[in-house]
Design a protein around this motif. Structure first.
Motif, PDB file in Angstrom:
ATOM      1  N   ASP A 153       0.781  -1.092  -0.101  1.00  0.00           N
ATOM      2  CA  ASP A 153       0.124   0.013  -0.149  1.00  0.00           C
ATOM      3  C   ASP A 153       1.045   1.221  -0.231  1.00  0.00           C
ATOM      4  O   ASP A 153       0.577   2.137   0.789  1.00  0.00           O
ATOM      5  CB  ASP A 153      -0.835   0.059   1.196  1.00  0.00           C
ATOM      6  CG  ASP A 153      -2.097  -0.724   1.018  1.00  0.00           C
ATOM      7  OD1 ASP A 153      -2.424  -1.151  -0.250  1.00  0.00           O
ATOM      8  OD2 ASP A 153      -2.696  -1.279   2.124  1.00  0.00           O
ATOM      9  N   LEU A 154       2.001   1.319  -0.837  1.00  0.00           N
ATOM     10  CA  LEU A 154       2.812   2.597  -0.934  1.00  0.00           C
ATOM     11  C   LEU A 154       1.789   3.565  -1.903  1.00  0.00           C
ATOM     12  O   LEU A 154       1.518   3.020  -3.060  1.00  0.00           O
ATOM     13  CB  LEU A 154       4.040   2.113  -1.614  1.00  0.00           C
ATOM     14  CG  LEU A 154       4.817   1.000  -0.971  1.00  0.00           C
ATOM     15  CD1 LEU A 154       6.191   0.687  -1.771  1.00  0.00           C
ATOM     16  CD2 LEU A 154       4.982   1.261   0.334  1.00  0.00           C
ATOM     17  N   ALA A 155       1.590   4.639  -1.301  1.00  0.00           N
ATOM     18  CA  ALA A 155       0.644   5.453  -2.007  1.00  0.00           C
ATOM     19  C   ALA A 155       1.467   6.384  -2.710  1.00  0.00           C
ATOM     20  O   ALA A 155       2.599   6.505  -3.129  1.00  0.00           O
ATOM     21  CB  ALA A 155       0.118   6.533  -1.040  1.00  0.00           C
ATOM     22  N   PHE A 156       0.798   6.589  -4.114  1.00  0.00           N
ATOM     23  CA  PHE A 156       1.322   7.498  -4.996  1.00  0.00           C
ATOM     24  C   PHE A 156       0.221   8.337  -6.086  1.00  0.00           C
ATOM     25  O   PHE A 156      -0.789   8.040  -5.971  1.00  0.00           O
ATOM     26  CB  PHE A 156       2.269   6.596  -6.200  1.00  0.00           C
ATOM     27  CG  PHE A 156       0.963   5.798  -7.077  1.00  0.00           C
ATOM     28  CD1 PHE A 156       0.431   6.085  -8.043  1.00  0.00           C
ATOM     29  CD2 PHE A 156       0.876   4.278  -6.562  1.00  0.00           C
ATOM     30  CE1 PHE A 156      -0.292   5.616  -8.829  1.00  0.00           C
ATOM     31  CE2 PHE A 156       0.115   3.449  -7.433  1.00  0.00           C
ATOM     32  CZ  PHE A 156      -0.657   4.100  -8.649  1.00  0.00           C
ATOM     33  N   GLU A 157       0.786   9.560  -6.383  1.00  0.00           N
ATOM     34  CA  GLU A 157      -0.084  10.264  -7.233  1.00  0.00           C
ATOM     35  C   GLU A 157       0.789  10.806  -8.483  1.00  0.00           C
ATOM     36  O   GLU A 157       1.825  10.862  -8.519  1.00  0.00           O
ATOM     37  CB  GLU A 157      -0.517  11.590  -6.386  1.00  0.00           C
ATOM     38  CG  GLU A 157      -1.420  11.377  -5.183  1.00  0.00           C
ATOM     39  CD  GLU A 157      -1.829  12.873  -4.659  1.00  0.00           C
ATOM     40  OE1 GLU A 157      -1.614  13.864  -5.422  1.00  0.00           O
ATOM     41  OE2 GLU A 157      -2.113  12.578  -3.456  1.00  0.00           O
ATOM     42  N   VAL A 158       0.175  10.586  -9.509  1.00  0.00           N
ATOM     43  CA  VAL A 158       0.936  10.892 -10.708  1.00  0.00           C
ATOM     44  C   VAL A 158      -0.218  11.619 -11.796  1.00  0.00           C
ATOM     45  O   VAL A 158      -1.430  11.368 -12.114  1.00  0.00           O
ATOM     46  CB  VAL A 158       1.235   9.566 -11.492  1.00  0.00           C
ATOM     47  CG1 VAL A 158       0.287   8.768 -11.676  1.00  0.00           C
ATOM     48  CG2 VAL A 158       2.014  10.193 -12.899  1.00  0.00           C
ATOM     49  N   GLU A 159       0.345  12.542 -12.307  1.00  0.00           N
ATOM     50  CA  GLU A 159      -0.516  13.626 -13.383  1.00  0.00           C
ATOM     51  C   GLU A 159      -0.531  13.125 -14.613  1.00  0.00           C
ATOM     52  O   GLU A 159       0.385  12.146 -15.045  1.00  0.00           O
ATOM     53  CB  GLU A 159      -0.029  14.903 -13.200  1.00  0.00           C
ATOM     54  CG  GLU A 159      -0.049  15.610 -12.119  1.00  0.00           C
ATOM     55  CD  GLU A 159      -1.468  15.833 -11.516  1.00  0.00           C
ATOM     56  OE1 GLU A 159      -2.366  16.170 -12.530  1.00  0.00           O
ATOM     57  OE2 GLU A 159      -1.721  16.037 -10.274  1.00  0.00           O
ATOM     58  N   PRO A 160      -1.448  13.615 -15.514  1.00  0.00           N
ATOM     59  CA  PRO A 160      -1.391  12.890 -16.701  1.00  0.00           C
ATOM     60  C   PRO A 160      -0.125  13.315 -17.422  1.00  0.00           C
ATOM     61  O   PRO A 160       0.522  14.283 -17.429  1.00  0.00           O
ATOM     62  CB  PRO A 160      -2.617  13.576 -17.731  1.00  0.00           C
ATOM     63  CG  PRO A 160      -3.403  13.939 -16.408  1.00  0.00           C
ATOM     64  CD  PRO A 160      -2.578  14.323 -15.159  1.00  0.00           C
ATOM     65  N   GLY A 161       0.518  12.235 -18.420  1.00  0.00           N
ATOM     66  CA  GLY A 161       1.740  12.419 -18.826  1.00  0.00           C
ATOM     67  C   GLY A 161       2.994  12.317 -18.093  1.00  0.00           C
ATOM     68  O   GLY A 161       4.078  12.798 -18.648  1.00  0.00           O
ATOM     69  N   GLN A 162       2.854  12.389 -16.666  1.00  0.00           N
ATOM     70  CA  GLN A 162       3.936  12.393 -15.805  1.00  0.00           C
ATOM     71  C   GLN A 162       4.260  11.141 -15.291  1.00  0.00           C
ATOM     72  O   GLN A 162       3.640   9.913 -15.554  1.00  0.00           O
ATOM     73  CB  GLN A 162       3.426  13.321 -14.718  1.00  0.00           C
ATOM     74  CG  GLN A 162       3.105  14.799 -15.503  1.00  0.00           C
ATOM     75  CD  GLN A 162       4.382  15.528 -16.220  1.00  0.00           C
ATOM     76  OE1 GLN A 162       5.481  15.393 -15.653  1.00  0.00           O
ATOM     77  NE2 GLN A 162       4.099  16.031 -17.059  1.00  0.00           N
ATOM     78  N   THR A 163       5.360  10.894 -14.625  1.00  0.00           N
ATOM     79  CA  THR A 163       5.704   9.835 -13.820  1.00  0.00           C
ATOM     80  C   THR A 163       5.878   9.987 -12.299  1.00  0.00           C
ATOM     81  O   THR A 163       6.252  11.307 -11.749  1.00  0.00           O
ATOM     82  CB  THR A 163       7.159   9.197 -14.254  1.00  0.00           C
ATOM     83  OG1 THR A 163       7.876  10.127 -14.079  1.00  0.00           O
ATOM     84  CG2 THR A 163       6.931   8.713 -15.616  1.00  0.00           C
ATOM     85  N   ALA A 164       5.769   9.022 -11.359  1.00  0.00           N
ATOM     86  CA  ALA A 164       6.264   9.392  -9.963  1.00  0.00           C
ATOM     87  C   ALA A 164       7.057   8.016  -9.391  1.00  0.00           C
ATOM     88  O   ALA A 164       6.981   6.985 -10.280  1.00  0.00           O
ATOM     89  CB  ALA A 164       4.892   8.998  -9.284  1.00  0.00           C
ATOM     90  N   THR A 165       7.678   8.180  -8.673  1.00  0.00           N
ATOM     91  CA  THR A 165       8.679   7.563  -8.413  1.00  0.00           C
ATOM     92  C   THR A 165       8.794   7.053  -6.866  1.00  0.00           C
ATOM     93  O   THR A 165       8.487   7.899  -5.852  1.00  0.00           O
ATOM     94  CB  THR A 165      10.284   7.955  -8.709  1.00  0.00           C
ATOM     95  OG1 THR A 165      10.276   8.429  -9.938  1.00  0.00           O
ATOM     96  CG2 THR A 165      11.290   7.087  -8.073  1.00  0.00           C
ATOM     97  N   LEU A 166       8.898   5.775  -6.679  1.00  0.00           N
ATOM     98  CA  LEU A 166       8.644   5.335  -5.240  1.00  0.00           C
ATOM     99  C   LEU A 166      10.035   4.563  -4.923  1.00  0.00           C
ATOM    100  O   LEU A 166      10.639   4.024  -5.959  1.00  0.00           O
ATOM    101  CB  LEU A 166       7.536   4.304  -4.912  1.00  0.00           C
ATOM    102  CG  LEU A 166       6.258   4.770  -5.147  1.00  0.00           C
ATOM    103  CD1 LEU A 166       5.037   3.637  -4.848  1.00  0.00           C
ATOM    104  CD2 LEU A 166       5.874   5.856  -4.082  1.00  0.00           C
ATOM    105  N   THR A 167      10.494   4.412  -3.752  1.00  0.00           N
ATOM    106  CA  THR A 167      11.839   3.904  -3.429  1.00  0.00           C
ATOM    107  C   THR A 167      11.625   2.986  -2.089  1.00  0.00           C
ATOM    108  O   THR A 167      11.042   3.071  -1.303  1.00  0.00           O
ATOM    109  CB  THR A 167      12.861   5.062  -3.013  1.00  0.00           C
ATOM    110  OG1 THR A 167      13.041   5.799  -3.990  1.00  0.00           O
ATOM    111  CG2 THR A 167      14.359   4.345  -2.534  1.00  0.00           C
TER     112      THR A 167
END
Length: 785
Positions: A138-152
């Motif tokens: 359950d690692l939360a993320f938010e990402v906008e259209p055309g973008q990327t998000a990074t979790l570590t």
């Protein structure tokens, strides 16, 4: 998408998981068109989300053709990609990056999960990576259209090596994605070897020391074995080289002569030394290959032969059909007789010898053949006087008509051949062997003309001139010439007496092995009690131990010199005795000529004690022994400094920084961090005290790096030809020929994954003589974001 389970783990099985990342999506060699000239095809693309190129080629029945290319893309609105290194080593710390991409039209808010399992049993391995379920669920993320998000996610590689499978999944509303990747965890426990080598000229003793075994300050260190090897009866070294000489596939005059001379010397020795004849008979029965095969049961062997590009050579150069048992006394005599018949047939009516049968006579090949006959006389061979006299008549005409006038016209002309003439004119017992075509005045005149150039001659040619002066009774001038040669020689306890390699070693009068062997003959003739004679022999035998004499000429010259030396010293065919003491282990060895000349004692791990860090080898009889000891051990600790004896290797890292339009190398200190994306140059400096054949250099690569050049192949660097092989976890260099000296090799890697990574030592090892091994220090390299 599945909701999180009550224990904090996600229902990963409910997520689609991509596992097929093939580079080719679809290929069908034959499709038939419909009546309207069209066709349809359906296929499932691999799981890579990328752009694909579609190529279609059409051919009609009347051989008209055409092609078209289209592009298409496989797209997912929600995509998760785990960025992993190719591998981890036990104890490594790495940052697992999860990159989540949004190719849709609206923002995503979702959750990601990671699982680490055994790919065969499905066993959960989170705990072995020092992770809890809450760290990867359950690692939360938010990402906008055309973008990327990074979790570590931090990874700590477990101490037990094993293959693992890492699955990353993401879900946002009704969308989900997952990707599974294999991640090998390699062992970081190092299996290393230290070696010591000594030549023991008897009677005498040498001590081999392993300081790291004596001062055991590493609690993780475990001894695996201690292998002590003593080689006696070193004339076997020369005997083992002869099948290569006799079975050489070509039949030029030089090789035919050397078959005659070498087998003739053998027959002479067999008659005078029955024990040597017994040795030859035994070796003939054992021999199944053209070249001496490596000892596959030698406990010193640590690198797999299958990793070497010279495997067939390593096994003895193949198994020729009907290999001639040349070392057998009866076979040797038969080969000698047959080779002499061949020489008689190739000699031309003018008396000269051609290089190849049927060719024109060659002055140099005739000189070379006659010097072989002169050497045969020294060993009591039945040398054909009529062939010798005919050869001299040809050389007399060549001297009167060509070489002599050129020497008279130009004072500095033809010094090498002139010197060879001068030496050979004094090499036979009396002038009748030359057919009296050269008078006493002629011989002395030619000798004087050669002596006028003595300062410009190579060491080998000075040896020819020295012998000629000795036989002409001019000892004072002979000593003057030869002292200039010996003054430039080096003498080291383990290497013997030797000279720096010639700049033009390819010339007939500069070959290193031939020059060394001939120097031994000159020293024996000029000063048979000079102690350096033992060093000359030692270098020759060590050269053979590290490879094989590389030509038929060199092999014949070495056999000739060694046989003469050992006969004069009274050690040929004599029994040798030695004692080895390693702590409580004491072994007495007797080396008889008819027995195997190698004794080896392997002490297995639990029996290796600190008291064995001092190994004394005593030679109780005249003659030379080679002694070596190799300590194999395992440790978790990276070696803090380089270790080597005969070989050495040092490794250093340099960060590449761009300053203006130029790159600058900045030394990377131990513990200094670099950033992801940085380019690093690895520098390997190797040193060999003596030339060696078939040497492997292996340099492990840290898990957080990728090679910038991934192409394997043959290359030239530092004046050496070598094969460089790029592997997932290391780079290998294979040297077929490694001359004595220092060499530097470089390659580049790029930091790709953040973390702290263990880099084991680079290792350099001779494959022919695996007791010669060295390694560099090890490092931990840290990479930051």
């Amino acid at each position: 998408a599945g909701a999180a389970a009550s224990d904090g783990a996600s229902d990963l099985e409910a997520q689609p998981v991509r596992t097929n990342f093939a580079e080719t999506a679809f290929w069908l060699p034959q499709l038939r068109l419909d009546a309207d000239g069209s066709t349809r095809m359906e296929f499932t693309v691999p799981d890579s989300v990328t752009e694909w190129s579609v190529w279609a080629h059409a051919l009609s029945r009347d051989l008209r053709g055409g092609s078209t290319t289209k592009s298409t893309r496989s797209v997912k609105d929600l995509l998760i990609r785990p960025y992993l290194p190719r591998f981890l080593r036990a104890g490594d710390r790495a940052q697992l990056k999860l990159v989540i991409s949004n190719a849709g039209d609206s923002a995503f808010v979702g959750r990601a999960d990671v699982s680490i399992v055994d790919p065969e049993s499905g066993e959960d391995l989170l705990e072995s990576f020092q992770l809890k379920p809450g760290d990867v669920s359950d690692l939360a993320f938010e990402v906008e259209p055309g973008q990327t998000a990074t979790l570590t996610v931090p990874l700590f590689a477990p101490s037990s090596p094993r293959p693992v499978s890492i699955t990353a999944s993401a879900r946002a509303g009704e969308l989900s994605d997952g990707e599974r990747r294999p991640l090998p965890v390699l062992p970081s426990r190092l299996h290393l070897a230290q070696s010591r080598f000594a030549a023991v000229q008897g009677p005498g003793s040498r001590t081999l020391r392993f300081e790291d075994l004596a001062h055991k300050d590493d609690p993780s260190l475990e001894s695996e074995s201690l292998v002590i090897t003593v080689d006696g009866q070193l004339f076997q070294t020369a005997l083992r080289a002869l099948p290569y000489l006799v079975e050489y596939p070509y039949r030029c005059t030089e090789q035919t002569l050397n078959r005659y001379l070498s087998t003739g010397i053998l027959s002479s020795l067999y008659g005078n030394y029955p024990s040597v004849a017994a040795m030859g008979a035994r070796l003939a029965k054992e021999r199944e290959t053209l070249l001496e095969p490596w000892r596959e049961d030698d406990p010193n062997r640590r690198l797999l032969l299958e990793e070497s590009p010279w495997l067939q050579h390593a096994r003895g150069g193949g198994e020729p059909e009907g290999l001639l048992k040349i070392l057998d006394p009866e076979v040797a005599e038969e080969v000698r007789s047959r080779a002499l018949d061949e020489l008689r047939k190739v000699q031309t009516s003018s008396g000269g010898f051609p290089w190849w049968p049927g060719g024109p006579p060659s002055p140099y090949m005739t000189l070379y053949t006659l010097q072989g006959f002169a050497r045969g006389l020294e060993f009591g061979l039945d040398v054909p006087k009529d062939m010798t006299v005919a050869g001299w008549r040809y050389l007399e005409r060549y001297w009167r008509e060509e070489l002599g006038p050129r020497v008279e016209k130009t004072s500095d002309c033809c010094a090498p051949r002139l010197t060879f003439y001068a030496w050979l004119l004094w090499a036979f017992p009396d002038p009748s062997w030359t057919g009296d075509v050269f008078s006493e005045d002629d011989r002395r005149s030619i000798l004087e003309q050669a002596a006028a150039h003595w300062r410009s001659l190579s060491p080998r040619l000075k040896g020819y001139l020295t012998l000629a002066l000795v036989r002409a009774g001019e000892m004072e001038r002979a000593r003057l010439v030869w002292d200039s040669v010996m003054d430039s020689a080096k003498t080291e306890e383990d290497l013997g007496t030797f000279w720096a390699p010639e700049d033009q070693a390819w010339l007939w009068y500069n070959d290193t092995v031939e020059s060394q062997a001939f120097a031994l003959r000159v020293l024996m003739a000029l000063d048979p009690d000079d102690p350096r004679r033992h060093g000359l022999v030692q270098w020759l035998l060590l050269d053979k131990k590290l490879g094989h004499w590389k030509s038929t000429r060199a092999t014949a010259e070495a056999v000739y010199a060694l046989a003469a030396f050992l006969s004069s010293e009274g050690t040929l065919g004599a029994e040798q005795r030695a004692r080895v003491s390693a702590g409580p282990v004491v072994e007495d060895y007797v080396f008889r000529p008819e027995d195997d000349g190698r004794r080896q004692r392997a002490i297995e791990g639990p029996g290796v004690k600190p008291s064995m860090s001092r190994i004394t080898v005593e030679n109780h009889t005249p003659g030379l022994l080679f002694a070596s000891a190799t300590w194999h051990f395992a440790t978790d600790r990276l070696p803090p400094e380089a270790e080597g004896d005969f070989f050495s290797v040092e490794r250093s890292f340099f960060k590449r920084e761009l300053h203006g339009d130029r790159w600058r190398l900045v030394p990377l200190a131990e513990g200094e961090e670099i950033a992801v994306g940085d380019s690093v140059e690895v520098r390997l400096q190797i040193r060999a005290k003596h030339a060696a054949e078939y040497v492997q250099l292996r340099d492990p690569r840290g898990a957080g790096f990728e090679p910038e050049d991934v192409t394997s192949g043959f290359a030239w660097d530092s004046g050496l030809g070598h094969y460089r092989e790029i592997r997932d976890s290391a780079v290998n260099y294979f040297f077929e020929w490694l001359p004595a000296g220092e060499y530097t090799f470089r390659y580049r890697i790029r930091a790709t994954t953040a973390g702290a990574f263990r880099v084991g030592p680079a290792q350099l090892q001779s494959m022919y003589a695996p007791e010669f091994v060295a390694y560099s220090s090890g490092q931990v390299v840290s990479i930051e974001e």
